[in-house]
Design a protein around this motif. Structure first.
Motif, short mmCIF file in Angstrom:
data_model
loop_
_atom_site.label_atom_id
_atom_site.label_comp_id
_atom_site.label_asym_id
_atom_site.label_seq_id
_atom_site.Cartn_x
_atom_site.Cartn_y
_atom_site.Cartn_z
N PHE A 13 0.77 -1.20 -0.19
CA PHE A 13 0.20 0.25 -0.09
C PHE A 13 1.16 1.59 0.17
O PHE A 13 0.04 2.31 0.94
CB PHE A 13 -1.26 -0.06 1.08
N GLY A 14 2.22 0.68 -0.25
CA GLY A 14 2.43 2.13 -0.84
C GLY A 14 1.82 3.46 -1.78
O GLY A 14 1.44 3.34 -3.21
N PHE A 15 2.26 4.47 -1.84
CA PHE A 15 1.54 5.30 -3.00
C PHE A 15 2.82 5.55 -3.86
O PHE A 15 3.89 5.83 -3.77
CB PHE A 15 1.63 6.84 -2.19
N SER A 16 3.05 5.80 -4.89
CA SER A 16 3.63 5.82 -6.00
C SER A 16 3.87 6.99 -6.40
O SER A 16 2.89 8.55 -5.55
CB SER A 16 2.82 4.88 -7.53
N ALA A 17 4.08 6.97 -8.38
CA ALA A 17 4.97 8.55 -8.45
C ALA A 17 3.28 9.45 -8.44
O ALA A 17 3.28 10.33 -8.40
CB ALA A 17 5.98 8.33 -9.09
N GLN A 18 3.13 8.41 -9.54
CA GLN A 18 1.25 8.74 -9.96
C GLN A 18 0.48 9.07 -9.32
O GLN A 18 -0.51 10.01 -9.04
CB GLN A 18 1.41 7.54 -11.33
N ALA A 74 1.13 12.50 -7.52
CA ALA A 74 0.83 13.39 -8.58
C ALA A 74 -0.94 14.11 -7.85
O ALA A 74 -1.38 15.02 -8.74
CB ALA A 74 1.10 13.38 -9.96
N PHE A 75 -1.84 13.11 -8.09
CA PHE A 75 -2.93 13.18 -8.09
C PHE A 75 -3.52 13.47 -7.17
O PHE A 75 -4.50 14.67 -6.57
CB PHE A 75 -3.77 11.53 -7.99
N ARG A 76 -2.32 13.38 -5.86
CA ARG A 76 -2.59 13.77 -4.30
C ARG A 76 -2.58 15.61 -4.52
O ARG A 76 -2.98 16.23 -3.97
CB ARG A 76 -1.48 13.12 -3.17
N ALA A 77 -0.91 16.11 -5.26
CA ALA A 77 -1.16 17.46 -5.70
C ALA A 77 -2.25 18.13 -6.29
O ALA A 77 -2.42 19.25 -6.44
CB ALA A 77 0.04 17.66 -6.34
N GLU A 78 -2.77 17.33 -7.05
CA GLU A 78 -3.71 17.97 -8.07
C GLU A 78 -4.61 18.42 -6.70
O GLU A 78 -6.28 18.87 -6.84
CB GLU A 78 -4.31 17.32 -9.03
N ALA A 79 -5.44 17.29 -5.51
CA ALA A 79 -6.43 17.22 -5.28
C ALA A 79 -5.56 18.27 -4.66
O ALA A 79 -6.99 19.53 -3.81
CB ALA A 79 -6.72 15.72 -4.13
N ARG A 80 -4.34 18.71 -3.74
CA ARG A 80 -4.71 19.57 -2.87
C ARG A 80 -4.51 21.10 -3.14
O ARG A 80 -5.15 21.96 -3.21
CB ARG A 80 -3.00 19.51 -2.33
N ARG A 97 -13.74 11.14 -12.26
CA ARG A 97 -12.61 10.78 -13.02
C ARG A 97 -12.45 9.42 -12.26
O ARG A 97 -13.01 8.83 -11.47
CB ARG A 97 -11.91 11.48 -12.83
N THR A 98 -11.29 8.84 -13.40
CA THR A 98 -11.29 7.12 -12.61
C THR A 98 -9.63 7.19 -11.51
O THR A 98 -9.11 8.34 -11.86
CB THR A 98 -10.99 6.81 -13.42
N ALA A 99 -9.71 6.63 -10.64
CA ALA A 99 -8.98 6.85 -9.67
C ALA A 99 -8.93 5.54 -8.82
O ALA A 99 -9.85 4.49 -8.25
CB ALA A 99 -9.30 7.85 -8.06
N THR A 100 -6.98 4.84 -9.03
CA THR A 100 -7.21 3.98 -7.74
C THR A 100 -7.35 4.02 -6.31
O THR A 100 -7.79 5.32 -5.82
CB THR A 100 -5.76 3.71 -7.71
N LEU A 101 -7.26 2.33 -5.94
CA LEU A 101 -7.90 2.69 -4.13
C LEU A 101 -6.92 3.52 -3.18
O LEU A 101 -7.09 4.66 -2.64
CB LEU A 101 -7.70 1.65 -3.33
N THR A 102 -5.45 4.23 -3.89
CA THR A 102 -3.91 4.16 -3.34
C THR A 102 -4.63 6.16 -3.71
O THR A 102 -4.61 6.58 -2.94
CB THR A 102 -3.03 4.06 -3.86
N GLN A 103 -5.08 5.83 -4.95
CA GLN A 103 -5.60 7.90 -5.15
C GLN A 103 -6.84 8.28 -4.44
O GLN A 103 -6.84 9.44 -3.79
CB GLN A 103 -6.27 7.90 -6.56
N GLN A 104 -7.89 7.69 -4.03
CA GLN A 104 -8.78 7.76 -3.22
C GLN A 104 -8.59 7.77 -1.84
O GLN A 104 -8.98 8.77 -1.35
CB GLN A 104 -9.55 6.86 -2.70
N VAL A 105 -7.58 6.76 -0.95
CA VAL A 105 -7.35 7.29 0.20
C VAL A 105 -6.39 8.66 -0.08
O VAL A 105 -6.28 9.63 0.70
CB VAL A 105 -5.96 6.24 0.45
N ALA A 106 -5.31 8.94 -1.03
CA ALA A 106 -4.76 10.86 -1.18
C ALA A 106 -5.80 12.14 -0.94
O ALA A 106 -6.07 12.80 -0.61
CB ALA A 106 -4.64 10.60 -1.81
N TRP A 107 -6.87 11.33 -1.56
CA TRP A 107 -8.10 12.58 -1.53
C TRP A 107 -8.65 12.26 -0.71
O TRP A 107 -8.72 13.68 -0.04
CB TRP A 107 -9.34 12.43 -2.32
#
Length: 383
Positions: free
Chosen positions: A3-8, A11-17, A55-65
């Protein structure tokens, strides 16, 4: 699961922020804020199937949001019941017509939902509900009964209601999961419940022959218990991780108060602060672990036991570090104005309910004992 966070993901986290920084302080009312989230594509991140979400988001991206939303101090969500509870339930059990009717409106922030489960005589004992839905001859049901502790009922456009459609049934049998429109004057009445904090997030809802269309029964008539239990399973995971961001902020405020008051010099208080910090870390790792699992019958019960007790103890600690000052404050005891609570007093009073709502601790322990450990069930009628 790694469950690590990838570079993608980063980037998704930065867009959300960046989006939240730009939009969260716009002063919108709660319904307008839901529509802004929908327009921005931030509702329904996990619903890529069928094109119902944004938008489509992976599980880790949903956590980031979810984590960025909690950190941003954005307005409280009015649409989370529809997005996080009803929508996954429709994706799992709904017909194509039900998905097409309701999911786009939730994703756009246009329709808000509330949950009609608990009743005055059947709070934690959900199988004991008495609200009934009788089939009418015009393609509808007539719903009659009372629900209680219904969050957001005054704002909601729809309510998903667990009701008894088989009059001769009992317990788990004969229940159905109905989608009921709230705009039915004379047939639905909402009464706010005033809490000891002075607020009224919860409500009583009275149904007096309210209409629900036959095609709006999810999972089919009589399948209500299966659908309802499936929905309760969605009350963990990503939303739990976001909740923990808020918990961490509250703990930080308590630590600062302990330093300011000098209470941190007490070794007992210091020990409790460290324990709260360590337990919060355990909760986070447990939540991340269970996100990568499937079919874990006891995961949601364990999570509820962890955070309910933790938050209640934090409320107690918040008053302890304040000392005698915790018992007073900006209080107006006159009969013409409600008293006011500071943040720590509100935390203490509201957290008293944490081990009750969403499934009491006793119920969670019973689920773990019977469904996970395989222990014998308690004899009925034994006190």
């Amino acid at each position: 699961m790694d469950f690590g966070f990838s570079a993608q993901d980063q980037a998704f986290r930065a867009e959300a922020r960046a989006w939240l920084t730009e939009h969260a302080s716009g002063g919108l009312d709660r319904r307008s804020w839901e529509r802004a989230l929908g327009k921005g594509g931030w509702i329904g991140l996990g619903w890529a199937e069928g094109g119902y979400g944004n938008r489509t988001a992976t599980l880790t991206q949903q956590v980031a949001w979810a984590e960025e939303y909690a950190r941003s101090c954005a307005p409280p969500r009015s649409g989370h019941i529809g997005e996080n509870l009803l929508a996954p339930t429709l994706l799992a059990h709904g017909t194509p017509e039900q998905k097409g009717r309701f999911l786009p409106a939730i994703a756009a922030g246009d329709e808000l939902w509330c949950q009609g489960y608990s009743e005055p005589g059947a709070g934690s004992d959900l199988a004991g509900i008495r609200t009934k839905a009788e089939r009418a001859g015009d393609g509808t049901y007539r719903v009659t009964g009372q629900k209680i502790w219904t969050s957001l009922a005054r704002e909601a456009d729809w309510c998903f209601v667990l009701a008894r459609t088989d009059p001769g049934s009992s317990r788990h049998r004969g229940l159905s999961f109905l989608l009921v429109p709230m705009d039915q004057p004379g047939r639905i009445e909402v009464r706010p419940i005033r809490q000891m904090t002075g607020t009224s997030e919860f409500n009583e809802v009275f149904f007096d022959g309210a209409h629900a269309r036959v095609e709006h029964v999810v999972g089919g008539e009589g399948a209500g218990w299966r659908v309802a239990m499936s929905l309760l399973g969605f009350e963990r995971g990503v939303s739990t991780l976001a909740q923990q961001i808020g918990f961490a902020a509250e703990l930080g405020r308590v630590v600062r108060a302990a330093v300011d008051s000098g209470a941190v010099g007490d070794p007992v208080v210091r020990d409790r602060l460290v324990r709260q910090w360590a337990e919060l870390r355990v909760m986070r790792w447990n939540a991340l672990r269970t996100l990568g699992s499937s079919g874990d019958a006891g995961a949601s019960s364990v999570a509820k036991l962890l955070w309910g007790g933790w938050h209640q103890r934090l409320g107690e600690l918040a008053l302890q570090v304040r000392g005698a000052a915790a018992g007073v404050g900006p209080v107006d005891w006159s009969v013409t104005a409600p008293y006011e609570l500071d943040a720590f007093q509100n935390l203490f009073l509201f957290s008293r309910a944490d081990t009750i709502y969403g499934g009491s601790d006793q119920v969670q322990r019973t689920i773990i004992a019977e469904r996970v450990l395989g222990l014998p069930k308690e004899p009925k009628g034994v006190v």
